[in-house]
Design an enzyme around this catalytic site. Structure first.
Site, PDB file in Angstrom:
ATOM      1  CG  HIS A 147      48.633  28.061  37.242  1.00 53.23           C
ATOM      2  ND1 HIS A 147      49.282  29.182  36.766  1.00 53.23           N
ATOM      3  CD2 HIS A 147      47.796  28.509  38.227  1.00 53.23           C
ATOM      4  CE1 HIS A 147      48.854  30.254  37.422  1.00 53.23           C
ATOM      5  NE2 HIS A 147      47.965  29.873  38.304  1.00 53.23           N
ATOM      6  CB  SER A 165      48.474  32.338  40.501  1.00 53.08           C
ATOM      7  OG  SER A 165      47.380  32.362  39.618  1.00 53.08           O
ATOM      8  CG  ASP A 209      50.719  28.352  33.922  1.00 51.45           C
ATOM      9  OD1 ASP A 209      49.499  28.234  33.746  1.00 51.45           O
ATOM     10  OD2 ASP A 209      51.225  29.033  34.846  1.00 51.45           O
TER      11      ASP A 209
END
Length: 341
Positions: A317, A207, A285
């Protein structure tokens, strides 16, 4: 006046205060907060993931790097039997470095077990998060320490636990400024320990950490390789696809038409990129859409950068299915071995 972000765990046993956990300076302590504002620290030996009141005290779930979660409790709770914790598999320790402006940067170092194979700079996600001395089912430093890697885990500008001003220091389109300098400095100062090898280093993250790994891989040559999971590669494109466009606007200076949102987009560095890079991503995601991985991989391939792409067709994600977690680690360890020896 408490400049951290607490998480409510419930009322205490007397019903006149609340139990809260909070990310605070690299720790996850448990505290009692009274309506007057008085705060009493109850436990900070372990990272307290959750807690609840019981007659005469409280029980909670605590953990540390090197051992799985364990039950913890307050003194005087004699009705329950607490399992004895196993010895720590790793001797994790905190180091303190300093940013260019003198701000203290706290870094968790998890030393390699057995024959050392190199050093991993691991950047946390968020950026509104922090590394703490805690066990995690997915991003678990102990797994890499057991494989012979020393893991360096800084909490740079943008991390929680150091007050709102520290967290806001990456806002306004400053991701690649003081935060990235903090990461370099944390790694340099960790390398003052002769047991930490800075000649054989990889960078990795997911991320925001995936963005950071990509930005570092494309802007310097100090890393043997990089692992980028669910990282942003072109912010202006992601703004129109993500489920949190407002988050990007706040962090990157506004909407694409009103701001240089791509100032720190890693794909811009593809022409000078030299770091071998493994890109991994979940196809479902919505936070960082799959196009971010495809765009970066295509750019690196076009410029003949040693790169690989691994897509998990049923993941979002975060990787939560055990089979995906195992496959991810197998791919990452293979990639690290290929490029770090």
């Amino acid at each position: 006046g408490w400049d951290i972000w607490p998480t409510l765990q419930g009322w205490d046993h007397d019903g006149d205060s609340v139990l809260v956990t909070a990310q605070e300076d690299g720790r996850l302590p448990l505290s009692r907060v009274h309506p007057t504002g008085a705060v009493t620290r109850l436990h900070d030996t372990d990272a307290v993931q959750s807690a609840r009141a019981v007659p005469g005290g409280w029980v909670g779930l605590g953990d540390r790097v090197g051992r799985p979660p364990r039950v913890i409790g307050a003194r005087g709770v004699a009705a329950l039997s607490w399992p004895q914790p196993s010895p720590d598999a790793t001797a994790s320790r905190w180091r303190r470095s300093h940013g260019a402006d003198g701000a203290a940067i706290h870094t968790l170092v998890v030393p390699a077990i057995g024959e050392p194979r190199g050093t991993l700079l691991w950047v946390h996600g968020g950026p509104l998060s922090q590394w703490s001395d805690a066990w995690h089912p997915r991003w678990n430093a102990t797994v890499f320490a057991n494989a012979g890697y020393t893991v360096v885990m800084p909490n740079p500008r943008g991390s929680l636990g150091r007050g709102q001003a520290f967290a806001d220091a990456v806002g306004g389109n400053r991701w690649g400024a003081a935060c990235v300098d903090d990461l370099h400095r944390a790694l340099d100062e960790a390398g003052e320990d002769p047991a930490i090898n800075l000649d054989n280093v990889a960078v990795m993250g997911a991320s925001f950490g995936g963005w950071a790994a990509a930005w570092l891989a494309g802007t310097c040559t100090r890393f043997r390789c990089a692992v980028v999971h669910a990282g942003l590669s072109k912010m202006s494109a992601a703004h129109g696809e993500t489920d949190v466009p407002g988050f990007l606007e706040r962090h990157l200076g506004g909407r694409p038409e009103h701001a240089d949102m791509d100032r720190f987009s890693p794909v811009r560095n593809a022409t000078t990129w030299r770091t071998p890079t493994l890109i991994t991503h979940g196809e479902h995601d919505y936070r960082v859409p799959i196009g971010e991985a495809l765009r970066l991989f295509e750019a690196l391939q076009r410029h003949e950068v040693d790169s690989e792409l691994l897509v998990f067709p049923d993941a979002h994600h975060w990787l939560v299915r055990p089979v995906d977690i195992e496959d991810w680690h197998e791919a990452v360890f293979g990639f690290l071995t290929l490029h770090m020896g």
